[in-house]
Structures are given as C-alpha cells and as structure tokens.
Design a protein around this motif. Structure first.
Motif, PDB file in Angstrom:
ATOM      1  N   ILE C  75       0.959  -1.113  -0.020  1.00  0.00           N
ATOM      2  CA  ILE C  75       0.045   0.043   0.026  1.00  0.00           C
ATOM      3  C   ILE C  75       0.941   1.250  -0.034  1.00  0.00           C
ATOM      4  O   ILE C  75       1.709   1.476   1.006  1.00  0.00           O
ATOM      5  CB  ILE C  75      -0.841   0.022   1.211  1.00  0.00           C
ATOM      6  CG1 ILE C  75      -1.915  -1.102   1.125  1.00  0.00           C
ATOM      7  CG2 ILE C  75      -1.503   1.187   1.297  1.00  0.00           C
ATOM      8  CD1 ILE C  75      -2.648  -1.351   2.588  1.00  0.00           C
ATOM      9  N   SER C  76       0.908   1.868  -1.105  1.00  0.00           N
ATOM     10  CA  SER C  76       1.758   3.091  -1.267  1.00  0.00           C
ATOM     11  C   SER C  76       1.118   4.181  -1.752  1.00  0.00           C
ATOM     12  O   SER C  76       0.776   4.498  -2.761  1.00  0.00           O
ATOM     13  CB  SER C  76       2.967   2.657  -2.203  1.00  0.00           C
ATOM     14  OG  SER C  76       3.841   3.686  -2.433  1.00  0.00           O
ATOM     15  N   ILE C  77       1.036   5.269  -1.128  1.00  0.00           N
ATOM     16  CA  ILE C  77       0.388   6.390  -1.485  1.00  0.00           C
ATOM     17  C   ILE C  77       1.363   7.549  -1.229  1.00  0.00           C
ATOM     18  O   ILE C  77       1.339   8.353  -0.249  1.00  0.00           O
ATOM     19  CB  ILE C  77      -1.005   6.922  -0.840  1.00  0.00           C
ATOM     20  CG1 ILE C  77      -2.086   5.745  -0.775  1.00  0.00           C
ATOM     21  CG2 ILE C  77      -1.706   8.019  -1.316  1.00  0.00           C
ATOM     22  CD1 ILE C  77      -2.974   5.398   0.057  1.00  0.00           C
ATOM     23  N   PRO C  78       2.257   8.089  -2.019  1.00  0.00           N
ATOM     24  CA  PRO C  78       3.380   8.748  -1.930  1.00  0.00           C
ATOM     25  C   PRO C  78       2.878  10.040  -1.389  1.00  0.00           C
ATOM     26  O   PRO C  78       3.288  10.925  -0.595  1.00  0.00           O
ATOM     27  CB  PRO C  78       4.229   8.860  -3.118  1.00  0.00           C
ATOM     28  CG  PRO C  78       3.762   7.519  -3.890  1.00  0.00           C
ATOM     29  CD  PRO C  78       2.360   7.227  -3.459  1.00  0.00           C
ATOM     30  N   ALA C  79       1.844  10.555  -2.166  1.00  0.00           N
ATOM     31  CA  ALA C  79       1.231  11.731  -1.789  1.00  0.00           C
ATOM     32  C   ALA C  79       0.971  12.218  -0.299  1.00  0.00           C
ATOM     33  O   ALA C  79       1.143  13.160   0.233  1.00  0.00           O
ATOM     34  CB  ALA C  79      -0.035  12.407  -2.777  1.00  0.00           C
ATOM     35  N   ALA C  80       0.261  11.046   0.228  1.00  0.00           N
ATOM     36  CA  ALA C  80       0.054  11.302   1.535  1.00  0.00           C
ATOM     37  C   ALA C  80       0.895  10.662   2.561  1.00  0.00           C
ATOM     38  O   ALA C  80       0.623  10.711   3.703  1.00  0.00           O
ATOM     39  CB  ALA C  80      -1.379  10.527   1.501  1.00  0.00           C
ATOM     40  N   GLY C  81       1.970  10.283   2.047  1.00  0.00           N
ATOM     41  CA  GLY C  81       2.965   9.605   2.899  1.00  0.00           C
ATOM     42  C   GLY C  81       2.509   8.350   3.472  1.00  0.00           C
ATOM     43  O   GLY C  81       3.202   8.127   4.718  1.00  0.00           O
TER      44      GLY C  81
END
Lengths: 399, 104, 762
Positions: C75-81
C-alpha cells in the motif's frame, strides 16, 4: 507558311468535326471523325510530336475508328429514328448557349489568362560520377551527403541522375565509407543549374585526389554526322597537353590545345570517322605521351577522354586513357524520347494503364458474352412509391 | 526547338473549339455511338492542347500523357462499345433517350 | 545461515500452494493424496520454521525484515506519505509462533486425516485448514499491524468456515452448526472493530504501522540496564545496544523515544491527547480485539459454541493457535502495554476474571468438548492476565505449552468421540435399542473408557496433568511462572492488579484441576453407562500417534524455560532459556526466579483439587450417575452447579439485554421505518406518484405533442422536398451531361474570376 498550313488544316478539322456532328448517318460521322483525327495527327507533327502523331494515325484513326465502324455496321444502327415528340427541346438552345459561354470563357482565358507562355522550361540538371583516381579501387560520390553513385570502379562512370537545382558540395569517398563520419578524399563545390549535364570526374592519385566538374552537351548535334568530344588532363606530370588528330601523319590537326592539369577542354565537334588520337605536351609535337589508335567515333554520341597515369608495382607509371562514350539525348518528341520517358519515369503509370486495358478487355468480353449476361426482365422497383404516382410510371419494359 | 510561327494560343483555341464541338455532340445527339465518337473528339481536343503545351515547355511529359489518354480512350471504347452492344441486344435500339431506368 | 531468512515467504506460500492443489485437484487426488498434500504443506512450513530458528540462533537472534518481491509497496500513497510494505519479520517472537503453529498444525493435520476419513467434503476441509495456516502465518510473520490485521481477519474467516463445516447435518444439527459459526463471526466483529480502531489510531499517532523498520533493533538498552539487577537472566545481547535511529522509526521505538522525551501530544483534530493517554486508548482498543479473538470477558461466548466444528478444528484453531493470536498481538505490543498502567490493570483484571469465570463454568458442563472449551478460555485468561502483570515471556511460555497440551486434550476428546460413535454405530446395527437421544459428546453416556481406549486414556491423562499443573508436566512450569510473576508484580511493584490476579488465578488453577479430574472420572473411570461406551473402540493409529507425540511434548516442553534456581533441571536445560530467547524481540520480557514455596503451593493445591474431585466422583457415584451430577444432588452445591451449568447466565444475559432488545428495535425499524415510512410513504406515495405525474407529463404533451409531431412534420417536409427534387433525376443521360457541363463551366468561372474582374476593371 506554317501559319497558313495551320489555318487550312485547322479549318478542315473544324469542318470535319461539324460534319461529324450533323451527319444523320453514323457511318458518315465516323468517316468525318477519321478525317478530323488525321488533321490532329498533322498538328502533332507540327508540334514536334512525331511519335504521338504516329500513334494517333495508327491506333486512333485506324484501330479505334475501325472498331466504331464495325460496331455500327454490326448493329445496323446507322440511324436513330426521329422521335415523334422530341423529348428535350430545351436542351438544344441551352447546350448552344453553354457552348458559346464556354468558348467565350476559353478565349478569354487564352487571351487574358496569365499563363506563362514566354519561357520554355529547361530540363532538370543531370549529374554523374566518373572515377579515375589512381590507387583507389572504387569510390562513392555524394552531393551534400546524398549519394550520387556508389561503388564506381576505376575507369568507369555511373549513369546520369536527375538532380534538384542548387549549390552543392560534391564529395568523393572510398567505396563503402560513411559520409557522416569519414573524411572525403576530395571535395568540390558545384552549382547545378537547369539544363546542365555534369560529369564529376575524380582524378589524381590516392594521396592527392581531385574532383573536376565537366559540363557536357548531350543534345543532338546539328550536323547529322558529327559528335562531341571533351578531354581532361589528368597526367601526373602536370604538364599542359594538346590532343592531336594523328590519323593522317601528314596533316596533323590539334583538336584541343593547352589543357592544364586538372582541367577539361572545351567541347568540340568532330566528324564521324576512325581516328588515331595522340597526346602531346602543349606546344610540342615531338614527345607523344600517349594515344588511341583506330578509334571509331560514331555520330550522335558525346565522348569524354580522361588522360591519366596508373602507378605500377615497380613504381613506374603507365599511361591510361579513360574513354567514355555516351549517346546524345534523343530529339524532342521522337519515339526514342517518348520511349525513354515511358521506361524510366513513367514505368509505373504505364503498367497501370496496361492493367486498365486488360480489365477493359475482360470487361468487354463479359458484357457482350450472352451466357454471362443473361437477359433480364427489367422491373421497376421503387422502395416507396408516393401515392398517385404508380400510374405515371412505365410498367415493365424489355423484350 | 526552333521558334514556331504558330503560337500556342492558336493551338489551344483550336483545341477549345474542337472540345466544345465534342460537347455539343454529346449533348445534342441521341445516337449512343455518336455520343461516343463525340467523346473521342473531346479527348483528341485535350490531346492537342497537351501536345501544344509540351512543345511550349520543352517537356516530354505531355507526350507521355497524350499516349496514356489514347490508351485509356481505347479501353473506354472497348467497354463502351460492349455496353452499347449489350444494350442493343435487349432494347433493339441505341437511342440514348430510350434509356432512363435510373429515373428518380 | 542468513540466507535462510529469505525463506520466510515460503512459510506462507507452501500452505498456499498446498491449498491451491487441493482446491483444484482435490476431487481427483483421493483422501490419501489430499492428506499427503495438506500434511506435506504443513510439514514443509514447519521445516522452514525450524530453519529460521536455526538461522536466528546462528545470527545471534538478530531480527530480520524480509521484503516480499513484487509486494514491496503493498500500500503506497506517496502523496499522503502512506507507505505500508508487505514485509515479513523474523525475530524470536515470530519464530516461536511459527514453530508452535506449524508443529501443532502438522500433528493435527495428520490426526485430521484419520478423523475426517469418509467425510464427503474431505478435500474442502484440508483446503480450509491450509488456508488457516496461511493466514495464521501471515498474522505472526507480518512486520506491521496491517499485515497482522489481514491474518487476523483471515483466520477469523477460516474459523467461520470450519465451525460451520458440517452445516448440512440432518436433524437441525446443521442449523446449530451454522448458527455457531455466525455467532463466532459476529462476536469477533466486535473485537475486530476495536482492533482496527486501535490500528488506525496507531497509524494516526505514528504515521506508520511497521513494528520496526528494516535494520532497526528493539530499543533494549535501558531495559538491559534494568535487567542487570538480576544478573541471572540478563540477556546477552550480541548486537549493538543502541538501536539505529536514523530516519523514521517503527512504532515501538518511536513510542519509547516519545515516552522518554515526554510532552508529546497527539492531535486528533477536534481534540488532542497526551501521548500516554493515546497509548492507553490504543492498548484498550487492542484489548477489545484480544477479548474477541482470544475469547475473554465479555466476548468469550462464541468459543464454547465453536466446538460445533470438527474436533481437529477445535484443537488447532480454537485451542492451540488462532485464539492465542490476541495474546501474541499484546505481547508484540508489549512496549505499549508496558507504558500504560491503566491498560495493564484492565488487562490483568479481565484475564484473571475470565480465568476464574470460565474455570467455574467448566465444572458444570456435560459436553466433553465444551469443558475443554471453557478450559481454553480459562487458560487464555491466564495468558492475558500474564500480559497484564507484565509477564510477557510467561504469557508466551504458557501459550506454547498450552498449545501442546490443549491440542492433545482436544484430539483425545476427538478420539473418545470417535470411539463412542463407533460404539453407537455398532449398537445401532447390532439390533439393540436405538437411542435417538444419544450424544457422543455427552460425558453422561461415557464411563469406563480406560479399558476400551487405553492409549487414548494414557495420553489424555498426560494432558490433564499438564493442564492441572502437576510437576513436571509442561503446564506446571508455565502456570507457575504466571502465578509467580503476578505475585511479584503485587509485592515488588506494589501493583494492585498483581494481587488480584494472583488470587483469582490461584483459584482458577484449583478449578482447573478439579474440572479436569471430573472429566477424567466421568469419561474414563467407572463402568460404561451406555451401550455405545461399552462397544467403544480405540481409534486408528493415524489418530493415536499424534496423541502420543503431543503427550510426549506435554510432558517435556516445559524444560525450555526452567526457572532460575531450580535444582538439577536448571543445570541440564539451562535457566530461562525461552525468556532469554524472547528478549531479543520482546523488549520487556523478563523472568522471575524459582520460588519453591509458591510452586509447592500450586502443586499441592492442584493435587488437593484432584483429590476432592476423586472423592466426589468416586466409583459409586459414577456407577449411579444418571442425568444429574453428584454436585447437583448435594444440596450444598446444588445452586452453584446450576449456575455453572447455565454458564453463569452469561449467554442468557446477552440474549435478554442485548439481542432481544436489538431484535425488537430491528423489528420496529423494519416495520415502521422501512416498510411504513420508506416503502409505503417514500416509495409509493412520494416517489411513485410523482414519477407517474412526471411521466404523464413527458408522454402526453412533451413526447406526443412536441417531439412526435415535430418529427412527423420533418418527415412530411422531407417527403415534399424529395417529390420536388426527384424530378431532376430524369434518368436521361443527356440532361446529366448538360448538368456536368454547367458545373464545369462554373468551376472554370471560379478559376477565371480574377481575370474577368481585371477585364471589367473592378
């Protein structure tokens, strides 16, 4: 004289056409049309279109019109019965009005149209490469990085190529070199103008190659028995040379005089004959540098001589003459000229037209073959006949 | 090419006259074969103009084009006459006004 | 040996492959093939766990995080860290769980091959069992709370599927089974709700869910110093004492740092909490999760009903492994629990209360598996209480020993049930009276099975003694350690919950010994009280050998953690081996030295309880046993037994105060809100009527009036225009030719237009 001829023949053509139009009998019409075609063939001749005139007579006036006559006779359809009630009475005046307007407009266009009638357009420049560099087995020649000829062996020339007008740097490379990466053997700026015929002759040796651009004249010589000659001095000794007609040792005649190294002589015209040609240092007739014996020079050709030397294994030099003979360009409109065009630039359209003829042939067979085209009863089919129109429609027709 | 006494305008004018005469033939005659012949006349008029321009510009392409026009005309005549023969077989007439099956 | 760590994904994948094979080809493999695949998958997983254990020992117990290829950014949402990778954690704690789960799992798989023999859904059973292993191993190997949650829900699903495995048994039994499955699932939802909330708050607080980041070590420095006071079990920590603290930390080290710094508030948007309070909230929510999964008060009610599943399921899922997930989770979060005194208090109290309550209820049960179920709840209470008093190592120790002897007891009871069914079958076909009321699990129909099933009897006896905590059986060591730690927590740290837990747990231990001996007496002693018991036969070897294996381990497994100061054994097996081992993963694991007094007290108490049970359920009482227990006949204990038999009215209370009101509310809402308001009023009156009006409007004036007429007129217009235009289409070639000429002229005109204009001087 020519104008009078034109007026008379033109009048005949128009009268023939008019007679064709008004003849009630189709046979007469066909005959008048043949007359008209003959006139047009004559015009073709006047327009230097000898080949087309030939074809006009043979194919058009001959074959096609025979076909017409044959069909007319076959069907017995010389006349169409006059109609009780001519259907399109309005068409005659309307057509005549349109014809007059068309004529007026055409005349207007011819007289006032800004058509460039003054300047005959010259042919595209032509260029070829000649390889006479001692010590290099074969060369490629490029104009501004675009290949003109590849793998030209020593003493040979590539064929003439049409090239776009403009200024170029002509470059010569050893065969197989990459023009982007490698250095050329020699470079020479050339200016290709319309109508020019250029031979790019590479001369000299592998250490010091040079390019010489020779303008040749491939047009027909006025004198039927003459031919054109150009000579290039590529002798290692770097002396200027004379080229002398040695045929009759009694009366020697210098053909060209004082040609310096790396230059081409002027184009000279000489009579067709068998020649002995000798090359001497300029102004001297004692030391014969080299020569060509019993050379048959034919009329209607353009000859390019390059006098050069080749280094042998024992470091001595032998004289070599590169002798290139090119046929002069055929006269305008001659069968040779049209044939050349047909088999060079127009090969593909020619094939297409041939294919079209084949299809037409098959189509004619299919259309007239009784079994393949069975008689059908014509039935009128309208998807949506508006009310009240059924009665006005013709019923079934056919035989 | 030596300069000609007869200028190109005259040729083109002649061509136009012949062409319009061919057109009249197409429009006014009812005989299908005659209409065909008129079409040939029009083609020849066009050929004449082509040849004239070819001489004017010293360009052999015009001659090749004339040659092609002739070839196409030959093909057209072959098919056209075959059509006329086929129509004549069914309708016993080559009056073009007898044919109006495509009426709307 | 470090390469072995890369094998850890296989621990999950091998059972996965096994289940896929059985899923797709199970029907064609036959029982033998399915059994080989399922047991093989489980066995290979155990071997891999063994390799991981060796690797741990070899590398000095260094925790290792292994990335799963292709899954590294699960699970990777770079924008939300948000960055939650799928990572496996190999440390002493997870290896302990892996080994326990896979070993007990393998033995039980083997047993199940015999137990499920002849079942029509044999392959499906093993698909579920392997699926359970997959999820359980994901649960224990995950390096973050989310992976743990995936496993947590997965084992819940498998539990549901397996409890209701016999959902189609005739005579209403199937209904009961599926009801039990639903009950388990729904009750667990309550707990899972707490867990997921806790996980979310954890994420909100720390910005990550990783236990520890890769290459990060548990912060054990100050703990090591603390432990130095008791040099006996001071762990030898070969890796550097200071953890790497570069970049982001895992939740536990971050928590330690913040606790040490103090004053770190957590902002929840509308309000903010101090970090300590947040930890308390998280731990209490985790506790709610644990009460669901590990069957603690108040959510324990599902576990006894879960015995509806096949006995291997009860042994594996509902005794040895899945129900310990809550304990594992709390031990994993020991840093949190250590930090929160309030939560520890609640945990200890709930655990101890559960232990005594379940122990009490167990006394009043007739169903052989139900007794064991309550016993399991009681033992889980011991573990939870151990967590509460800070004895994390003891909790894990008891978890491991309990896995062995409780699995043994369940498998033994399965063997007994199998024997009883066999006997019943024999009776029914032998022409004897067919008793429809017969229940093969009811202890009242048993008795005297000692002679019929001697091997089962002996192994069962081992399990009973282990559970009762008789020296030297496994249960003695672990239970003693919990009691000792509880007392130490009370005495040394002056923690009230220590005393409370100690008292309650001691009582629970006594109850344990009592109800276990009651069961022994009812099942194995005396004379057969039913024809089925008379004709019972020993089970097949396939079922008995696992019993023997487990019995052996129930006897000896306790030596892995011999307390310090214990004579002889301590010298042989080393002292506090298990605790030292765990210390590399569990920051606050610590051990207590042996206390002869307490140990003797516990053993004597258990022996006394057994003696009392022996006295009450003597041969005479067993012979005359009817439908009533001797305790029930005695007026002094009559009332208490009734309460125990009624399960302390716990379920009834739920029904009375929760389920019935809920149902009434649901009925009312269904009737009033859904049917009357929503259906009758909103749908029928408001929507339908207005829809009618709208459609009426759209059809009559709009569609028929405007659109229809419009298009009809358009059509007519086209017709008229077409009639006018079609005249042009004469069909005569000559007119067409004329038109063409006209068009050509027009084109020529356009081309020549400039010329004409020039001529006219325009």
């Amino acid at each position: 004289m020519e104008l009078w001829l034109f007026i008379i023949i033109g009048a005949v053509a128009i009268i023939a056409a008019a007679m064709m139009l008004i003849s009630e009998n189709a046979i007469y019409s066909a005959l008048f049309l043949i007359l008209n075609f003959a006139c047009i063939a004559f015009f073709f001749l006047m327009l230097n279109a000898a080949f087309v005139a030939m074809v006009q007579i043979a194919v058009y006036a001959g074959a096609i019109m025979v076909l017409f006559l044959f069909v007319i006779m076959l069907l017995g359809a010389e006349r169409v019965l006059p109609e009780a009630q001519p259907r399109f009475r309005w068409l005659t005046p309307a057509a005549i009005i349109l014809a007059l307007v068309f004529l007026a407009v055409s005349t207007l266009a011819i007289i006032k149209g800004e058509i460039d009638l003054t300047r005959p357009k010259l042919e595209e420049p032509m260029v070829r490469a000649v390889h006479a560099v001692d010590g290099v087995p074969a060369v490629d020649v490029y104009l501004d990085g675009e290949q003109v000829a590849r793998d030209v062996a020593f003493g040979e020339a590539s064929s003439f190529e049409s090239w776009a007008t403009g200024r170029y740097d002509a470059q010569i490379f050893p065969a197989g070199a990459d023009p982007e990466a490698d250095d050329p053997l020699a470079e020479y700026p050339v200016n290709l103008v319309p109508g020019v015929t250029l031979s790019l002759a590479a001369i000299g040796n592998a250490q010091e190659p040079e390019l010489v651009a020779v303008t040749e004249d491939l047009s027909q010589v006025d004198d039927k028995d003459a031919l054109r000659v150009v000579a290039i001095n590529a002798l290692h000794g770097r002396t200027a040379i004379d080229v002398v007609d040695d045929t009759d040792s009694g009366s020697r005649r210098a053909l060209v005089e004082n040609v310096p190294y790396g230059k081409a002589s002027d184009v000279i015209e000489i009579e067709e004959d068998t020649y002995d040609i000798g090359v001497y240092p300029a102004g001297s007739s004692r030391t014969r540098l080299m020569g060509i014996e019993d050379e048959d020079l034919e009329a209607g050709t353009a000859v390019l001589w390059i006098f050069t030397e080749q280094r042998q294994d024992d470091n001595s030099y032998t004289s070599t003459i590169v002798n290139l003979e090119t046929d002069a360009r055929p006269p305008f409109g001659s069968p040779a000229h049209v044939g050349q065009l047909l088999f060079s630039r127009y090969v593909l359209p020619f094939e297409l037209v041939s294919l079209l003829l084949l299809v037409a042939m098959i189509g004619a067979i299919v259309l007239t073959h009784e079994r393949l085209a069975p008689r059908r009863r014509f039935e009128r089919r309208l998807a949506n006949v508006p009310a009240g129109l059924e009665q006005s429609l013709p019923g079934e027709t056919g035989d | 090419m030596e300069a000609s006494e007869v200028s190109i305008e005259l040729y083109v004018l002649l061509s136009a006259i012949l062409f319009i005469m061919g057109t009249m033939g197409v429009l006014l005659r009812r005989n299908a074969i005659l209409i065909f012949m008129s079409v040939e006349l029009m083609l020849n008029a066009a050929n004449l103009a082509l040849a004239a321009f070819a001489r004017q510009w010293g360009n052999g392409d015009g001659h090749v084009m004339v040659f092609f026009v002739m070839t196409v005309a030959a093909a057209e005549v072959a098919v056209g006459l075959a059509l006329i023969v086929a129509i004549f077989r069914t309708k016993k007439s080559i009056d073009i006004d007898d044919l109006h099956l495509f009426r709307g | 040996m470090e390469n072995f760590f890369d094998l850890v994904p296989l621990v999950v994948f091998v059972p996965l492959v096994g289940l896929l094979i059985n899923l797709f080809t199970g029907k064609h493999l036959g029982e033998r093939g399915v059994g080989i695949v399922a047991v093989g998958a489980s066995g290979i997983a155990f071997l891999i766990s063994l390799l991981l254990w060796l690797a741990q020992v070899d590398t000095g117990y260094k925790p290792v995080v292994v990335d799963l290829p292709l899954f590294s950014d699960w699970i990777s949402i770079p924008a939300a860290g948000v960055e939650i990778p799928w990572q496996f954690r190999v440390d002493t704690l997870s290896v302990t769980m892996m080994m326990a789960v896979t070993f007990v799992g393998t033995v039980i798989h083997l047993y199940a091959v015999g137990y499920m023999h002849g079942d029509e859904r044999f392959p499906r059973f093993f698909v579920y069992m392997n699926l359970f292993l997959v999820f359980m191993l994901i649960l224990v190997t995950g390096n973050n709370f989310l992976m743990m949650f995936v496993g947590w829900e997965g084992v819940g699903l498998c539990s549901y599927l397996l409890i209701g495995f016999w959902f189609d048994k005739p005579g209403g039994v199937g209904w009961k089974n599926s009801d039990a499955a639903r009950k388990a699932f729904i009750v667990n939802r309550v707990g899972d709700f707490g867990l997921v909330l806790g996980v979310l708050i954890t994420f909100w607080t720390f910005g990550t869910l990783d236990f520890y980041k890769p290459d990060e070590l548990p912060m054990a420095a100050h703990h090591a110093a603390e432990a130095a006071e008791e040099p006996v079990f001071a762990p030898e920590i070969p890796h550097e004492a200071e953890p790497h603290i570069e970049g982001p930390m895992g939740v536990f080290n971050q928590a330690e740092v913040w606790l040490e710094e103090g004053g770190h508030d957590v902002n929840f948007g509308m309000f903010s909490l101090s970090f300590e309070s947040t930890i308390t909230v998280i731990t209490l929510l985790f506790l709610l999760g644990a009460t669901g999964k590990s069957a603690q008060i108040p959510l324990f009610v599902w576990l006894p009903d879960a015995m509806a599943g096949p006995t291997p399921v009860s042994a594996l899922i509902h005794a040895a492994t899945m129900v310990t997930a809550g304990v594992y989770m709390m031990v994993r979060s020991n840093v949190f629990y250590h930090a929160s005194d309030a939560a520890s208090f609640v945990v200890a109290l709930i655990g101890a209360t559960t232990a005594i309550v379940a122990g009490f209820i167990a006394v009043g049960q007739w169903d052989i598996k139900r007794v064991l179920a309550y016993s399991t709840i009681s033992q889980l209470g011991f573990m939870v209480a151990a967590v509460g008093v800070g004895a994390y190592a003891a909790a894990m120790f008891h978890l491991v020993t309990h896995a062995f002897f409780k699995a043994l007891l369940f498998l033994g009871s399965g063997s007994v049930i199998h024997g009883m069914e066999h006997g019943h079958h024999h009776v029914a076909h032998g022409g004897h009276d067919h008793d429809d009321e017969f229940d093969p699990q009811d202890m009242r129909y048993m008795g005297g099975l000692r002679h019929k099933m001697p091997r089962t009897y002996w192994t069962y006896l081992f399990g009973t003694l282990a559970l009762a905590g008789i020296i030297p059986f496994a249960g003695f060591w672990s239970k003693d350690e919990i009691l000792l730690d509880a007392l130490k927590a009370g005495v040394d740290d002056a923690r009230l919950e220590g005393y409370l837990a100690f008292v309650l747990l001691v009582m629970a231990a006594a109850f344990t010994a009592f109800y276990m001996w009651r069961q022994m007496a009812l099942v194995f002693y005396g004379k057969p009280r039913h024809a089925a018991a008379e004709h019972a036969e020993e089970s097949s070897n396939l079922m008995v050998y696992p019993l023997i294996v487990l019995a052996f381990f129930s006897l000896v497994i306790g030596v892995i953690n011999v307390p310090s100061g214990f004579p002889i054994l301590g010298a042989i097996f080393g002292e506090h081996e298990f605790t030292s081992w765990l210390e590399h993963a569990v920051t606050y694991a610590h051990a207590a030295s042996f206390n002869v007094l307490l140990a003797s007290f516990a053993v004597v108490l258990a022996l006394v309880a057994i003696y009392v049970a022996r006295a009450i359920y003597n041969d005479r009482a067993l012979e005359t046993l009817g439908q009533q227990d001797p305790l029930e006949l005695d007026e002094r204990t009559e009332g208490l037994f009734a309460v125990a038999k009624a399960k302390l009215y716990w379920d009834d209370a739920y029904f009375k105060y929760l389920i019935f009101p809920y149902r009434r509310a649901a009925y009312w809402l269904a009737e009033q809100l859904d049917w009357r308001f929503w259906h009758d009023y909103v749908h029928k009156t408001v929507i339908q009527k207005n829809f009618h009006i709208a459609t009426e409007f759209l059809t009559q004036p709009v569609d028929k009036g405007i659109i229809d007429r419009g298009f009809n007129s358009l059509g007519r217009l086209m017709q008229i225009i077409a009639q006018r235009i079609r005249v042009i289409q004469t069909g005569y070639v000559r007119t067409y030719a004329w038109t063409v000429l006209l068009g050509t002229l027009l084109v020529v005109f356009i081309i020549l237009f400039p010329v004409i204009r020039g001529m006219l001087g325009l």
